[in-house]
Design a protein around this motif. Structure first.
Motif, PDB file in Angstrom:
ATOM      1  N   HIS A  32       0.846  -1.196   0.000  1.00  0.00           N
ATOM      2  CA  HIS A  32       0.000   0.000   0.000  1.00  0.00           C
ATOM      3  C   HIS A  32       0.877   1.241   0.000  1.00  0.00           C
ATOM      4  CE1 HIS A  32      -3.320   2.693   0.919  1.00  0.00           C
ATOM      5  NE2 HIS A  32      -2.638   3.170   1.939  1.00  0.00           N
ATOM      6  N   ARG A  33       0.454   2.209  -0.746  1.00  0.00           N
ATOM      7  CA  ARG A  33       1.112   3.518  -0.730  1.00  0.00           C
ATOM      8  C   ARG A  33       0.083   4.552  -0.328  1.00  0.00           C
ATOM      9  NH1 ARG A  33       5.015   6.590  -4.821  1.00  0.00           N
ATOM     10  NH2 ARG A  33       5.168   8.425  -3.511  1.00  0.00           N
ATOM     11  N   ASP A  34       0.376   5.256   0.724  1.00  0.00           N
ATOM     12  CA  ASP A  34      -0.538   6.280   1.228  1.00  0.00           C
ATOM     13  C   ASP A  34      -0.352   7.522   0.372  1.00  0.00           C
ATOM     14  OD1 ASP A  34      -1.851   8.324   2.664  1.00  0.00           O
ATOM     15  OD2 ASP A  34      -1.496   7.284   4.559  1.00  0.00           O
ATOM     16  N   GLU A  35      -1.376   7.900  -0.356  1.00  0.00           N
ATOM     17  CA  GLU A  35      -1.273   9.056  -1.253  1.00  0.00           C
ATOM     18  C   GLU A  35      -1.396  10.385  -0.509  1.00  0.00           C
ATOM     19  OE1 GLU A  35      -0.233   8.792  -4.294  1.00  0.00           O
ATOM     20  OE2 GLU A  35      -0.311   6.598  -4.241  1.00  0.00           O
ATOM     21  N   THR A  36      -1.780  10.347   0.767  1.00  0.00           N
ATOM     22  CA  THR A  36      -1.933  11.587   1.528  1.00  0.00           C
ATOM     23  C   THR A  36      -0.678  11.969   2.292  1.00  0.00           C
ATOM     24  OG1 THR A  36      -2.807  10.480   3.500  1.00  0.00           O
ATOM     25  CG2 THR A  36      -4.403  11.143   1.799  1.00  0.00           C
ATOM     26  N   ARG A  37       0.256  11.015   2.427  1.00  0.00           N
ATOM     27  CA  ARG A  37       1.526  11.284   3.113  1.00  0.00           C
ATOM     28  C   ARG A  37       2.604  10.402   2.484  1.00  0.00           C
ATOM     29  NH1 ARG A  37       0.394   8.597   8.843  1.00  0.00           N
ATOM     30  NH2 ARG A  37      -0.604   6.921   7.791  1.00  0.00           N
ATOM     31  N   PRO A  38       3.862  10.771   2.651  1.00  0.00           N
ATOM     32  CA  PRO A  38       4.946  10.013   2.003  1.00  0.00           C
ATOM     33  C   PRO A  38       5.298   8.722   2.771  1.00  0.00           C
ATOM     34  CG  PRO A  38       5.853  11.893   3.164  1.00  0.00           C
ATOM     35  CD  PRO A  38       4.354  11.986   3.306  1.00  0.00           C
ATOM     36  N   ILE A  39       4.403   7.741   2.675  1.00  0.00           N
ATOM     37  CA  ILE A  39       4.556   6.471   3.374  1.00  0.00           C
ATOM     38  C   ILE A  39       4.179   5.337   2.420  1.00  0.00           C
ATOM     39  CG2 ILE A  39       3.752   5.059   5.308  1.00  0.00           C
ATOM     40  CD1 ILE A  39       2.882   7.692   6.666  1.00  0.00           C
ATOM     41  N   ALA A  40       4.916   4.246   2.493  1.00  0.00           N
ATOM     42  CA  ALA A  40       4.567   3.043   1.732  1.00  0.00           C
ATOM     43  C   ALA A  40       4.780   1.832   2.626  1.00  0.00           C
ATOM     44  CB  ALA A  40       5.421   2.933   0.473  1.00  0.00           C
ATOM     45  N   PHE A  41       3.997   0.798   2.366  1.00  0.00           N
ATOM     46  CA  PHE A  41       4.096  -0.450   3.114  1.00  0.00           C
ATOM     47  C   PHE A  41       4.395  -1.578   2.139  1.00  0.00           C
ATOM     48  CE2 PHE A  41       1.281   2.408   5.360  1.00  0.00           C
ATOM     49  CZ  PHE A  41       1.832   2.393   6.634  1.00  0.00           C
ATOM     50  N   LEU A  42       5.328  -2.447   2.520  1.00  0.00           N
ATOM     51  CA  LEU A  42       5.765  -3.545   1.659  1.00  0.00           C
ATOM     52  C   LEU A  42       5.562  -4.869   2.371  1.00  0.00           C
ATOM     53  CD1 LEU A  42       9.142  -1.944   0.585  1.00  0.00           C
ATOM     54  CD2 LEU A  42       6.977  -1.793  -0.626  1.00  0.00           C
ATOM     55  N   TRP A  43       5.147  -5.886   1.603  1.00  0.00           N
ATOM     56  CA  TRP A  43       5.035  -7.237   2.156  1.00  0.00           C
ATOM     57  C   TRP A  43       6.380  -7.920   2.107  1.00  0.00           C
ATOM     58  CZ3 TRP A  43       1.053  -7.357   4.886  1.00  0.00           C
ATOM     59  CH2 TRP A  43      -0.215  -6.963   4.454  1.00  0.00           C
ATOM     60  N   ILE A  44       6.700  -8.625   3.175  1.00  0.00           N
ATOM     61  CA  ILE A  44       7.888  -9.473   3.249  1.00  0.00           C
ATOM     62  C   ILE A  44       7.379 -10.900   3.368  1.00  0.00           C
ATOM     63  CG2 ILE A  44       9.974 -10.070   4.540  1.00  0.00           C
ATOM     64  CD1 ILE A  44       9.874  -7.195   5.714  1.00  0.00           C
ATOM     65  N   GLY A  45       7.805 -11.783   2.478  1.00  0.00           N
ATOM     66  CA  GLY A  45       7.352 -13.165   2.521  1.00  0.00           C
ATOM     67  C   GLY A  45       6.007 -13.338   1.839  1.00  0.00           C
ATOM     68  N   GLU A  46       5.523 -14.550   1.915  1.00  0.00           N
ATOM     69  CA  GLU A  46       4.246 -14.893   1.288  1.00  0.00           C
ATOM     70  C   GLU A  46       3.114 -14.770   2.298  1.00  0.00           C
ATOM     71  OE1 GLU A  46       4.122 -15.484  -1.983  1.00  0.00           O
ATOM     72  OE2 GLU A  46       6.289 -15.178  -2.013  1.00  0.00           O
ATOM     73  N   GLY A  47       1.926 -14.531   1.817  1.00  0.00           N
ATOM     74  CA  GLY A  47       0.759 -14.565   2.665  1.00  0.00           C
ATOM     75  C   GLY A  47       0.678 -13.475   3.712  1.00  0.00           C
ATOM     76  N   LYS A  48       1.211 -12.294   3.402  1.00  0.00           N
ATOM     77  CA  LYS A  48       1.120 -11.158   4.323  1.00  0.00           C
ATOM     78  C   LYS A  48       1.700 -11.485   5.699  1.00  0.00           C
ATOM     79  CE  LYS A  48      -2.956  -9.599   1.867  1.00  0.00           C
ATOM     80  NZ  LYS A  48      -4.360  -9.236   1.937  1.00  0.00           N
ATOM     81  N   GLU A  49       2.821 -12.211   5.694  1.00  0.00           N
ATOM     82  CA  GLU A  49       3.451 -12.634   6.947  1.00  0.00           C
ATOM     83  C   GLU A  49       4.066 -11.477   7.726  1.00  0.00           C
ATOM     84  OE1 GLU A  49       5.563 -16.689   6.621  1.00  0.00           O
ATOM     85  OE2 GLU A  49       5.714 -15.740   4.643  1.00  0.00           O
ATOM     86  N   PHE A  50       4.771 -10.604   7.014  1.00  0.00           N
ATOM     87  CA  PHE A  50       5.516  -9.523   7.654  1.00  0.00           C
ATOM     88  C   PHE A  50       5.406  -8.270   6.802  1.00  0.00           C
ATOM     89  CE2 PHE A  50       7.749 -13.591   8.043  1.00  0.00           C
ATOM     90  CZ  PHE A  50       7.588 -13.822   9.394  1.00  0.00           C
ATOM     91  N   MET A  51       5.623  -7.114   7.416  1.00  0.00           N
ATOM     92  CA  MET A  51       5.492  -5.860   6.691  1.00  0.00           C
ATOM     93  C   MET A  51       6.641  -4.913   7.051  1.00  0.00           C
ATOM     94  SD  MET A  51       2.387  -3.094   6.762  1.00  0.00           S
ATOM     95  CE  MET A  51       1.191  -4.334   6.312  1.00  0.00           C
TER      96      MET A  51
END
Length: 148
Positions: A32-51
């Protein structure tokens, strides 16, 4: 109650460059990239294990350290070449000029380090089988094997 660490966040000087580094170079997936502030979230691993959260910080950037779980085999056989092929400089905990993965005997765990473009200290780490031996300190994998 606590069963693991789900996410961590780091500051980056340029969000676009950081997204490119973590997705294209390291293979994480943009969540996810927050379009209202300079923040992004990345998945690490499969199945949304870590972020991993990336927060753009233009001033007073504070670098951090965190480790990616890896396998012993990948660290021993592929990690250094993987990093070099991505134009990243691997180094060991001792920062002695060697790119040889090292064992933290107190855990025990095998690790190799590298930096992201902003100087955040990243690590590939694998917990090793066997009993911890804190008195051995930090040593090469070959030395560790000799103590087993």
């Amino acid at each position: 109650m606590i069963t693991g660490l789900y996410e961590t966040h780091v500051q980056v000087s340029n969000l676009e460059n950081a997204i490119r580094f973590y997705t294209e170079i390291l293979g994480l997936k943009l969540a996810h990239r927050d379009e209202t502030r300079p923040i992004a979230f990345l998945w690490i691993g499969e199945g949304k294990e870590f972020m991993l959260g990336l927060w753009e910080q233009k001033e007073n950037l504070q670098t951090r350290h965190f480790a990616f779980t890896s396998t012993k085999e990948d660290i021993l056989n592929y990690a250094v070449d993987f990093l070099k092929n991505k134009d990243l400089e691997p180094y060991n905990f001792l920062k002695d000029g060697s790119v040889q993965p090292m064992v933290f005997a107190w855990m025990p765990a095998l690790a190799i380090y590298f930096n992201d473009p902003d100087g955040n200290q990243l690590e590939f780490i694998s917990i090793l089988e066997g009993d911890s031996k804190p008195g051995l300190g930090v040593l090469s994998y070959e030395e560790w094997i000799n103590f087993q």
